[in-house]
Design a protein around this motif. Structure first.
Motif, PDB file in Angstrom:
ATOM      1  N   VAL A   1      93.103  46.616   2.750  1.00 30.04           N
ATOM      2  CA  VAL A   1      91.983  45.909   3.379  1.00 30.04           C
ATOM      3  C   VAL A   1      91.651  46.601   4.691  1.00 30.04           C
ATOM      4  O   VAL A   1      92.484  46.677   5.595  1.00 30.04           O
ATOM      5  N   VAL A   2      90.429  47.115   4.783  1.00 33.49           N
ATOM      6  CA  VAL A   2      89.941  47.760   5.997  1.00 33.49           C
ATOM      7  C   VAL A   2      88.600  47.091   6.341  1.00 33.49           C
ATOM      8  O   VAL A   2      87.566  47.448   5.766  1.00 33.49           O
ATOM      9  N   PRO A   3      88.610  46.100   7.228  1.00 35.66           N
ATOM     10  CA  PRO A   3      87.369  45.363   7.505  1.00 35.66           C
ATOM     11  C   PRO A   3      86.215  46.280   7.879  1.00 35.66           C
ATOM     12  O   PRO A   3      86.344  47.163   8.723  1.00 35.66           O
ATOM     13  N   ASP A   4      85.094  46.078   7.221  1.00 37.29           N
ATOM     14  CA  ASP A   4      83.890  46.867   7.449  1.00 37.29           C
ATOM     15  C   ASP A   4      82.939  46.048   8.326  1.00 37.29           C
ATOM     16  O   ASP A   4      82.362  45.061   7.870  1.00 37.29           O
ATOM     17  N   PRO A   5      82.754  46.429   9.580  1.00 37.76           N
ATOM     18  CA  PRO A   5      81.879  45.645  10.464  1.00 37.76           C
ATOM     19  C   PRO A   5      80.422  45.643  10.015  1.00 37.76           C
ATOM     20  O   PRO A   5      79.638  44.808  10.472  1.00 37.76           O
ATOM     21  N   ALA A   6      80.053  46.552   9.128  1.00 39.21           N
ATOM     22  CA  ALA A   6      78.670  46.606   8.648  1.00 39.21           C
ATOM     23  C   ALA A   6      78.412  45.620   7.511  1.00 39.21           C
ATOM     24  O   ALA A   6      77.266  45.494   7.064  1.00 39.21           O
ATOM     25  N   ALA A   7      79.447  44.944   7.047  1.00 39.65           N
ATOM     26  CA  ALA A   7      79.282  44.008   5.923  1.00 39.65           C
ATOM     27  C   ALA A   7      78.533  42.764   6.390  1.00 39.65           C
ATOM     28  O   ALA A   7      79.049  41.977   7.181  1.00 39.65           O
TER      29      ALA A   7
ATOM     30  N   ASP B   1      81.257  36.928   5.052  1.00 37.30           N
ATOM     31  CA  ASP B   1      81.077  38.364   4.858  1.00 37.30           C
ATOM     32  C   ASP B   1      82.336  39.140   5.191  1.00 37.30           C
ATOM     33  O   ASP B   1      82.522  40.260   4.701  1.00 37.30           O
ATOM     34  N   ASP B   2      83.187  38.593   6.047  1.00 37.47           N
ATOM     35  CA  ASP B   2      84.346  39.327   6.562  1.00 37.47           C
ATOM     36  C   ASP B   2      85.643  38.827   5.940  1.00 37.47           C
ATOM     37  O   ASP B   2      85.737  37.682   5.510  1.00 37.47           O
TER      38      ASP B   2
ATOM     39  N   ARG C   1      73.555  56.311   1.794  1.00 40.61           N
ATOM     40  CA  ARG C   1      74.994  56.027   1.700  1.00 40.61           C
ATOM     41  C   ARG C   1      75.358  54.655   2.256  1.00 40.61           C
ATOM     42  O   ARG C   1      76.462  54.182   2.038  1.00 40.61           O
ATOM     43  N   ALA C   2      74.480  54.023   3.002  1.00 37.46           N
ATOM     44  CA  ALA C   2      74.821  52.805   3.735  1.00 37.46           C
ATOM     45  C   ALA C   2      74.511  51.533   2.950  1.00 37.46           C
ATOM     46  O   ALA C   2      74.210  50.508   3.534  1.00 37.46           O
ATOM     47  N   ARG C   3      74.586  51.591   1.623  1.00 36.15           N
ATOM     48  CA  ARG C   3      74.286  50.416   0.815  1.00 36.15           C
ATOM     49  C   ARG C   3      75.404  50.148  -0.190  1.00 36.15           C
ATOM     50  O   ARG C   3      75.203  50.238  -1.402  1.00 36.15           O
ATOM     51  N   PRO C   4      76.585  49.775   0.289  1.00 37.28           N
ATOM     52  CA  PRO C   4      77.702  49.522  -0.639  1.00 37.28           C
ATOM     53  C   PRO C   4      77.414  48.410  -1.634  1.00 37.28           C
ATOM     54  O   PRO C   4      77.940  48.417  -2.756  1.00 37.28           O
ATOM     55  N   GLY C   5      76.574  47.431  -1.246  1.00 33.76           N
ATOM     56  CA  GLY C   5      76.277  46.342  -2.166  1.00 33.76           C
ATOM     57  C   GLY C   5      75.599  46.793  -3.440  1.00 33.76           C
ATOM     58  O   GLY C   5      75.636  46.097  -4.452  1.00 33.76           O
ATOM     59  N   ALA C   6      74.969  47.964  -3.408  1.00 29.58           N
ATOM     60  CA  ALA C   6      74.296  48.457  -4.605  1.00 29.58           C
ATOM     61  C   ALA C   6      75.284  48.745  -5.728  1.00 29.58           C
ATOM     62  O   ALA C   6      74.918  48.704  -6.907  1.00 29.58           O
ATOM     63  N   TRP C   7      76.543  49.055  -5.391  1.00 33.78           N
ATOM     64  CA  TRP C   7      77.544  49.290  -6.443  1.00 33.78           C
ATOM     65  C   TRP C   7      77.775  48.031  -7.262  1.00 33.78           C
ATOM     66  O   TRP C   7      77.849  48.073  -8.487  1.00 33.78           O
ATOM     67  N   SER C   8      77.896  46.915  -6.575  1.00 32.01           N
ATOM     68  CA  SER C   8      78.076  45.655  -7.301  1.00 32.01           C
ATOM     69  C   SER C   8      76.857  45.338  -8.149  1.00 32.01           C
ATOM     70  O   SER C   8      76.975  44.978  -9.330  1.00 32.01           O
ATOM     71  N   GLY C   9      75.673  45.453  -7.546  1.00 30.43           N
ATOM     72  CA  GLY C   9      74.456  45.158  -8.292  1.00 30.43           C
ATOM     73  C   GLY C   9      74.313  46.029  -9.518  1.00 30.43           C
ATOM     74  O   GLY C   9      73.907  45.559 -10.591  1.00 30.43           O
TER      75      GLY C   9
END
Length: 605
Positions: free
Chosen positions: A467-473, A329-330, A537-545
């Motif tokens: 690259v800015v690591p997102d700890p929520a990933a 994930d990271d 706003r806390a669902r970045p994975g939805a952009w890929s989907g």
């Protein structure tokens, strides 16, 4: 002069291919023994090890093979590394006192003395009422304090552990239980000439990586299940990968069981300090355990090689580059990515072989092979010919790249191939959405351009993102997990598209849109992802989907292309517009606008 440890040209060739025969493992294990002797000398130079040093020295004179076996025990290496780090650093709040860590040496010496048939008396640590004797077992004694001491006494081959409140006899037969005594179980599986012997370690505090944990003895029922699943996993490896299995007999020494995890998401760990030791969660089935053994054995081999020679030159400018690792994930440093590449070469090779075996569930094996070869190729291509690679590192990566290129040419059934490509593309896009950030000024300019009604975004937005690591990933593999559930499902338990919420609930981190996509309803997935992006706003994975759903329905092709290749732009501009205006813009319309002035996607980092 002392001789050097050297690998033969044949051993180096085998390791460069991701393989390695038993002779190679014997060479690596001999080098590990020498390394641990050096670490032990460093520890003795740094502190006073007490009477344990004399006892261990006497045991080595009487029974050198006994001491060699204890030195090469995986947990001994982990303890040595832990002790040296503790001497050089500070203790965390929940760590045992330093004297307890250093006192483990006395317990090690006690086992050596017992096996060498020496009479002695020595003080050893008590950890929460348990006295651990490495590679032997642990005694349970009453203890009012978490950290105290006990006496180990050996006379005429009879050993006892004594405290003020109890005396526990150590059974003379290794592996035998007794009152107050939990033995270290040893599992032996396979026929005589292909036998695997491993310690099933549930008592040594240094059996877990990277942090020690207190003993947690298994029940007899749980130990029996591990024996059965290991027997079946070993049968798979013997029959399908006999060369790997033969090498494992020399290089897999200890297996540490941990509780089961979510289906299809096992946890396994090795440490370069604990050559031959594997920590693994209770597996779903024998095939999963076989994959785990292959995975962690790859790390073991590479860790042994790295103790002899570097594959990467030092990072001279001190700037840590971070890269995309399809199995994480990271973002990972180059060292970590190289470890992963080597491990997943083994996993890809396993599935390649397994899908051809008689009786294998070929649909799952075809999917896994297609998925991991794609992931592996993308990881290798990022760092192929990286300037930090040493000559040997370059040869190793070139060799693995050639293997992967041949695997990519092998035919895979169309349905499984399409699912693998979908999951691979989705994972990298989710990773980008989480961890890549366009320049802040470019995002601001894009927001102003959108609000001003400009026909296209500013050219500055096409700059390489950082690259800015997102700890929520977390759980970026959710779509692949849903696909695995679908492949493994029977007609009776396969959910329909209208049961997307039920399907998503099976997989931690999965969205309803992910389940709909996996169930073959991209139109419904499109609407589910848009709902997520306009309410949370806390669902970045939805952009890929959303990009995958648009591609499958052939809707808004410009938006689909951007979201597959540059989802980080949509996320950054969308969040900034939402913050600025107080309302979220339409995700598809925004992605279509952002695609108006875009070149090819940048490199994955």
């Amino acid at each position: 002069m002392l001789p050097y440890h050297r690998l033969t040209p044949g051993s180096l060739t085998g390791l460069a291919c991701g393989e390695g025969d038993p002779d190679t493992l014997t060479l690596l294990l001999a080098a590990e023994r020498s390394r641990r002797l050096l670490l032990l000398r460093m520890l003795d130079d740094a502190t006073e090890l007490g009477p344990g040093w004399d006892l261990l020295s006497e045991a080595q004179r009487r029974a050198p093979a006994v001491v060699d076996e204890l030195l090469t025990h995986p947990q001994t290496g982990m303890w040595l590394a832990t002790a040296l780090r503790r001497l050089r650093g500070t203790a965390a709040r929940d760590e045992p006192p330093l004297w307890v860590v250093l006192g483990h040496f006395s317990a090690l010496a006690a086992v050596a003395g017992l096996r060498a048939e020496i009479d002695f008396t020595i003080q050893v640590p008590v950890r929460h009422g348990r006295v651990v004797l490495p590679a032997l077992g642990c005694a349970v004694v009453p203890a009012a304090e978490p950290w105290t001491t006990a006496t180990v006494r050996v006379e005429a081959g009879n050993a006892v552990v004594e405290t003020a409140g109890a005396t526990v006899a150590v059974p003379p037969t290794p592996g035998s239980a007794g009152p107050g005594w939990h033995p270290l179980r040893r599992l032996t599986v396979g026929p005589a000439r292909q036998r695997l012997e491993v310690a099933l370690d549930d008592v040594d505090p240094y059996r877990t990586y990277p942090q020690p944990t207190e003993p947690r003895p298994l029940s007899e029922e749980a130990a029996g299940r591990w024996r059965q699943v290991l027997e079946r996993a070993w049968d798979v490896l013997r029959q399908e990968q006999p060369g790997t299995a033969e090498a494992m007999r020399r290089g897999v020494l200890s297996l540490t069981p941990t509780p089961a995890r979510e289906r299809f998401r096992p946890r396994s760990v090795t440490s370069g300090d604990a050559f031959g030791g594997i920590e693994a969660s209770d597996p779903d089935d024998a095939v999963q355990l076989a994959v785990t053994l292959v995975h962690e054995f790859q790390h073991t081999k590479l860790g042994g090689l790295l103790h002899l020679t570097p594959l990467l030159a030092d990072d001279s400018d001190g700037r840590t580059e971070l890269w995309y690792a399809p199995w994480r994930d990271d973002p990972r440093p180059l060292e970590g990515l190289l470890q992963g590449i080597y491990a997943f070469v083994g996993i890809t090779r396993f599935w390649r072989t397994h899908r051809r075996s008689t009786g294998a569930h070929t649909t799952m094996a075809d999917f896994e092979f297609a998925l991991w070869r794609t992931h592996l190729s993308r990881a290798i291509e990022q760092v192929h010919r990286h300037p930090r690679l040493t000559p040997l590192g370059g040869v190793l990566l070139d060799t693995l790249r050639d293997h992967c290129a041949r695997w990519l040419e092998e035919p895979v059934p169309g349905e499984q191939l399409a699912l693998a490509r979908l999951c691979a593309d989705d994972h990298v896009a989710r990773w980008r959405a989480h961890h890549l950030r366009p320049p802040a000024q470019a995002v601001d300019e894009a927001v102003h351009a959108w609000l001003a009604g400009a026909s296209a975004p500013p050219a500055s937005l096409a700059a390489e993102p950082g690259v800015v690591p997102d700890p929520a990933a977390r759980w970026l593999d959710s779509l692949a997990m849903l696909v695995r559930h679908g492949i493994a499902a029977t007609d009776d338990d396969r959910p329909a598209p209208e049961e997307a919420e039920k399907a998503a609930a099976r997989v931690t981190g999965a969205l309803a849109g992910d389940a709909l996509l996996a169930l073959g309803d991209p139109a419904a997935a499109h609407h589910a992802y848009v709902t997520d992006l306009t309410t949370d706003r806390a669902r970045p994975g939805a952009w890929s989907g959303l990009g995958q759903a648009l591609t499958a329905t052939a809707e808004a092709p410009e938006a689909a292309r951007l979201l597959r290749h540059r989802p980080e732009q949509a996320r950054a501009v969308h969040e900034s517009l939402w913050h600025t205006t107080g309302a979220p813009p339409d995700p598809v319309r925004l992605a279509t606008w952002l695609a108006g002035r875009q070149g090819p996607p940048g490199a994955i980092r």
